[in-house]
Design a protein around this motif. Sequence first.
Motif, PDB file in Angstrom:
ATOM      1  N   PRO A   1       5.992  32.335  16.591  1.00  0.00           N
ATOM      2  CA  PRO A   1       5.640  31.462  15.465  1.00  0.00           C
ATOM      3  C   PRO A   1       5.448  30.001  15.868  1.00  0.00           C
ATOM      4  CG  PRO A   1       7.928  32.199  15.296  1.00  0.00           C
ATOM      5  CD  PRO A   1       7.284  33.017  16.367  1.00  0.00           C
ATOM      6  N   ILE A   2       6.233  29.526  16.839  1.00  0.00           N
ATOM      7  CA  ILE A   2       6.059  28.141  17.282  1.00  0.00           C
ATOM      8  C   ILE A   2       4.705  27.962  17.951  1.00  0.00           C
ATOM      9  CG2 ILE A   2       6.877  26.425  18.942  1.00  0.00           C
ATOM     10  CD1 ILE A   2       9.727  27.343  18.330  1.00  0.00           C
ATOM     11  N   SER A   3       4.342  28.876  18.840  1.00  0.00           N
ATOM     12  CA  SER A   3       3.065  28.774  19.542  1.00  0.00           C
ATOM     13  C   SER A   3       1.897  28.869  18.575  1.00  0.00           C
ATOM     14  CB  SER A   3       2.965  29.881  20.592  1.00  0.00           C
ATOM     15  OG  SER A   3       4.010  29.796  21.534  1.00  0.00           O
ATOM     16  N   LEU A   4       1.962  29.826  17.670  1.00  0.00           N
ATOM     17  CA  LEU A   4       0.847  30.043  16.745  1.00  0.00           C
ATOM     18  C   LEU A   4       0.706  28.914  15.735  1.00  0.00           C
ATOM     19  CD1 LEU A   4       1.265  33.870  16.101  1.00  0.00           C
ATOM     20  CD2 LEU A   4      -0.356  32.729  17.638  1.00  0.00           C
ATOM     21  N   SER A   5       1.770  28.147  15.513  1.00  0.00           N
ATOM     22  CA  SER A   5       1.678  27.016  14.580  1.00  0.00           C
ATOM     23  C   SER A   5       0.880  25.863  15.164  1.00  0.00           C
ATOM     24  CB  SER A   5       3.083  26.537  14.202  1.00  0.00           C
ATOM     25  OG  SER A   5       3.726  25.927  15.304  1.00  0.00           O
TER      26      SER A   5
ATOM     27  N   PHE B   1      -3.426  37.936  14.593  1.00  0.00           N
ATOM     28  CA  PHE B   1      -2.050  37.512  14.356  1.00  0.00           C
ATOM     29  C   PHE B   1      -1.951  36.947  12.943  1.00  0.00           C
ATOM     30  CE2 PHE B   1      -1.452  37.765  18.895  1.00  0.00           C
ATOM     31  CZ  PHE B   1      -0.086  37.945  19.064  1.00  0.00           C
ATOM     32  N   GLU B   2      -0.811  37.178  12.314  1.00  0.00           N
ATOM     33  CA  GLU B   2      -0.551  36.588  11.015  1.00  0.00           C
ATOM     34  C   GLU B   2      -0.194  35.111  11.177  1.00  0.00           C
ATOM     35  OE1 GLU B   2      -0.881  37.985   8.096  1.00  0.00           O
ATOM     36  OE2 GLU B   2      -1.425  39.969   8.918  1.00  0.00           O
ATOM     37  N   SER B   3      -0.527  34.322  10.174  1.00  0.00           N
ATOM     38  CA  SER B   3      -0.153  32.911  10.205  1.00  0.00           C
ATOM     39  C   SER B   3       1.365  32.788  10.182  1.00  0.00           C
ATOM     40  CB  SER B   3      -0.750  32.182   9.000  1.00  0.00           C
ATOM     41  OG  SER B   3      -2.155  32.241   9.027  1.00  0.00           O
ATOM     42  N   PRO B   4       1.928  31.898  10.976  1.00  0.00           N
ATOM     43  CA  PRO B   4       3.381  31.715  10.945  1.00  0.00           C
ATOM     44  C   PRO B   4       3.802  31.090   9.622  1.00  0.00           C
ATOM     45  CG  PRO B   4       2.353  30.015  12.280  1.00  0.00           C
ATOM     46  CD  PRO B   4       1.265  30.984  11.920  1.00  0.00           C
ATOM     47  N   PRO B   5       5.070  31.203   9.252  1.00  0.00           N
ATOM     48  CA  PRO B   5       5.542  30.579   8.009  1.00  0.00           C
ATOM     49  C   PRO B   5       5.212  29.087   7.981  1.00  0.00           C
ATOM     50  CG  PRO B   5       7.217  32.024   8.920  1.00  0.00           C
ATOM     51  CD  PRO B   5       6.135  31.938   9.951  1.00  0.00           C
ATOM     52  N   THR B   6       4.855  28.610   6.821  1.00  0.00           N
ATOM     53  CA  THR B   6       4.470  27.203   6.683  1.00  0.00           C
ATOM     54  C   THR B   6       5.576  26.266   7.158  1.00  0.00           C
ATOM     55  OG1 THR B   6       3.086  27.787   4.779  1.00  0.00           O
ATOM     56  CG2 THR B   6       3.645  25.463   5.062  1.00  0.00           C
ATOM     57  N   TRP B   7       6.827  26.637   6.880  1.00  0.00           N
ATOM     58  CA  TRP B   7       7.926  25.756   7.255  1.00  0.00           C
ATOM     59  C   TRP B   7       8.063  25.632   8.772  1.00  0.00           C
ATOM     60  CZ3 TRP B   7      11.959  27.397  10.273  1.00  0.00           C
ATOM     61  CH2 TRP B   7      12.186  28.767  10.359  1.00  0.00           C
ATOM     62  N   VAL B   8       7.682  26.694   9.508  1.00  0.00           N
ATOM     63  CA  VAL B   8       7.740  26.617  10.971  1.00  0.00           C
ATOM     64  C   VAL B   8       6.720  25.602  11.484  1.00  0.00           C
ATOM     65  CG1 VAL B   8       7.400  27.872  13.129  1.00  0.00           C
ATOM     66  CG2 VAL B   8       8.594  28.968  11.222  1.00  0.00           C
ATOM     67  N   GLY B   9       5.482  25.721  10.971  1.00  0.00           N
ATOM     68  CA  GLY B   9       4.464  24.767  11.388  1.00  0.00           C
ATOM     69  C   GLY B   9       4.845  23.344  11.049  1.00  0.00           C
ATOM     70  N   GLY B  10       5.410  23.145   9.863  1.00  0.00           N
ATOM     71  CA  GLY B  10       5.823  21.797   9.470  1.00  0.00           C
ATOM     72  C   GLY B  10       6.909  21.252  10.368  1.00  0.00           C
TER      73      GLY B  10
ATOM     74  N   ARG C   1       5.319  20.579  14.050  1.00  0.00           N
ATOM     75  CA  ARG C   1       4.460  19.398  14.045  1.00  0.00           C
ATOM     76  C   ARG C   1       5.247  18.128  13.732  1.00  0.00           C
ATOM     77  NH1 ARG C   1      -0.966  20.119  14.133  1.00  0.00           N
ATOM     78  NH2 ARG C   1      -1.623  22.281  14.394  1.00  0.00           N
ATOM     79  N   GLY C   2       6.242  18.259  12.866  1.00  0.00           N
ATOM     80  CA  GLY C   2       7.080  17.101  12.576  1.00  0.00           C
ATOM     81  C   GLY C   2       7.851  16.636  13.800  1.00  0.00           C
ATOM     82  N   ALA C   3       8.366  17.597  14.580  1.00  0.00           N
ATOM     83  CA  ALA C   3       9.095  17.239  15.797  1.00  0.00           C
ATOM     84  C   ALA C   3       8.175  16.555  16.806  1.00  0.00           C
ATOM     85  CB  ALA C   3       9.724  18.491  16.404  1.00  0.00           C
ATOM     86  N   LEU C   4       6.946  17.056  16.932  1.00  0.00           N
ATOM     87  CA  LEU C   4       6.000  16.450  17.863  1.00  0.00           C
ATOM     88  C   LEU C   4       5.582  15.049  17.405  1.00  0.00           C
ATOM     89  CD1 LEU C   4       3.779  19.545  18.735  1.00  0.00           C
ATOM     90  CD2 LEU C   4       5.281  18.292  20.300  1.00  0.00           C
ATOM     91  N   LYS C   5       5.458  14.860  16.109  1.00  0.00           N
ATOM     92  CA  LYS C   5       5.104  13.522  15.608  1.00  0.00           C
ATOM     93  C   LYS C   5       6.277  12.546  15.789  1.00  0.00           C
ATOM     94  CE  LYS C   5       1.514  14.944  12.351  1.00  0.00           C
ATOM     95  NZ  LYS C   5       0.430  14.164  12.985  1.00  0.00           N
ATOM     96  N   LEU C   6       7.506  13.057  15.643  1.00  0.00           N
ATOM     97  CA  LEU C   6       8.664  12.200  15.908  1.00  0.00           C
ATOM     98  C   LEU C   6       8.685  11.790  17.373  1.00  0.00           C
ATOM     99  CD1 LEU C   6      11.349  10.906  15.081  1.00  0.00           C
ATOM    100  CD2 LEU C   6      12.461  13.111  15.547  1.00  0.00           C
ATOM    101  N   ARG C   7       8.433  12.755  18.255  1.00  0.00           N
ATOM    102  CA  ARG C   7       8.349  12.439  19.686  1.00  0.00           C
ATOM    103  C   ARG C   7       7.260  11.394  19.948  1.00  0.00           C
ATOM    104  NH1 ARG C   7       4.724  13.869  23.440  1.00  0.00           N
ATOM    105  NH2 ARG C   7       5.378  13.786  25.630  1.00  0.00           N
ATOM    106  N   LYS C   8       6.144  11.538  19.271  1.00  0.00           N
ATOM    107  CA  LYS C   8       5.026  10.601  19.422  1.00  0.00           C
ATOM    108  C   LYS C   8       5.483   9.154  19.192  1.00  0.00           C
ATOM    109  CE  LYS C   8       0.847   9.525  16.722  1.00  0.00           C
ATOM    110  NZ  LYS C   8      -0.143  10.096  15.765  1.00  0.00           N
ATOM    111  N   HIS C   9       6.272   8.931  18.138  1.00  0.00           N
ATOM    112  CA  HIS C   9       6.714   7.566  17.825  1.00  0.00           C
ATOM    113  C   HIS C   9       7.782   7.096  18.809  1.00  0.00           C
ATOM    114  CE1 HIS C   9       4.324   7.444  14.205  1.00  0.00           C
ATOM    115  NE2 HIS C   9       4.866   8.579  13.770  1.00  0.00           N
ATOM    116  N   VAL C  10       8.665   7.999  19.224  1.00  0.00           N
ATOM    117  CA  VAL C  10       9.685   7.618  20.196  1.00  0.00           C
ATOM    118  C   VAL C  10       9.051   7.262  21.533  1.00  0.00           C
ATOM    119  CG1 VAL C  10      11.679   8.455  21.515  1.00  0.00           C
ATOM    120  CG2 VAL C  10      11.495   8.972  19.068  1.00  0.00           C
TER     121      VAL C  10
END
Length: 385
Positions: free
Chosen positions: A307-311, A323-332, A335-344
């Motif tokens: 699910p992490i990879s497919l998001s 493949f089925e779409s991963p749960p919306t909360w996983v993608g959020g 992506r939220g973690a990557l955007k936090l890393r982006k700012h750090v």
Amino acid sequence: MVASPVWMSCPSRTRSGACLPPTRPRHATHGPAGARRAVTERGSITGRLASRSLPAMTDPASHARLPQDAVPAGCPFPAGGKHADTHVPGPTYRKPFWRARLPEVRREIASLDARRDCQRIVHLLTNYEFPFDIVRSTEIALFHTYGSRSVSRLLDRTGEFNKRGQKRYDDTRLLIARFMECGWDGEAGRRSLEQMNHIHSFFRIPNEDFLFVLWTFIDFPIQWMEDFGWRPFTAHEREAWFHYWCEIGRRMGLKDIPEDKPAYDAFIRDYEAREFVPDAASHRVAQSTVDILAGWVPRPLRPLVSPISLSLVPPRLLPAIQFESPPTWVGGLVRGALKLRKHVKRHVSLERYPSTLETSLNRTYPGNTYRIEGLGPDYAHRDAE
């Protein structure tokens, strides 16, 4: 995600072992019909070359030998040049560990010509500005190529994903990263391109499949930096990135490379409309890749890998690879973690300066002990020239 350089066409070799210059294989096909034609191959996805001479299917006499310093038609880059072994010629920057990065790197990039100096610019982007991000973005890019039924059917028939997945990943990563680090004028970069050519010389791959995979190397890193990089590529860097990969394509013998990014994007939209259809081979190759990734983490965490990879892949890919779409909360969350890393990362970075292949983890070759000409399947190994 595992890399797969199926996009490379290859130079021929004479019976004496001499390497002929890169040309498009005479058996490559073009157009929509060619893209859907069954692709025949000898060997694994990284190529099967049993000896230093090509089989009868590739006629060495059909290739015209070019001067050693010849430049491909339309090439904006000078011929010749020094063959630096470890990096594109230029200063090496060192930074104290408490500094996120040095502004001198960006100043040098801005001072260079986007066409003439694109090798140096790509080296600086890859080894200084975005080492982690470029690796991740090219992994996502190559996962996206599995959506093409033409590409995936070739990959699936070789069986390499199931048999030697981790080695295949490492061999591919080393070859591609080496010429990104050294450029095509650097000795190690030149040898990596030659080995990649050698590995792929037994495949009958349509030119449009080559163009599709090449495009992923252009587009996905640009988009990743826009979304998750500590800064996006500048217009100057995007231009250099485009010219660099187009020149790589020319040196692989690709034909009809679009002249600019908008034209290339339009070509890809038409290609994906034809080739991005549900296919069992696409699913098997994608699943094998996810299994490789799962092997990198502790067993309790492995169910999270898919699910992490497919998001992170484009949504249009998922139906094609079945493949089925991963749960919306996983993608959020991802992506939220990557955007936090982006700012750090704008203020804090502990990455090496420069970050090179020698400083990266290598599961197949501990200590990074390998020969470039020994990468790929055993039957594709050759002597260094």
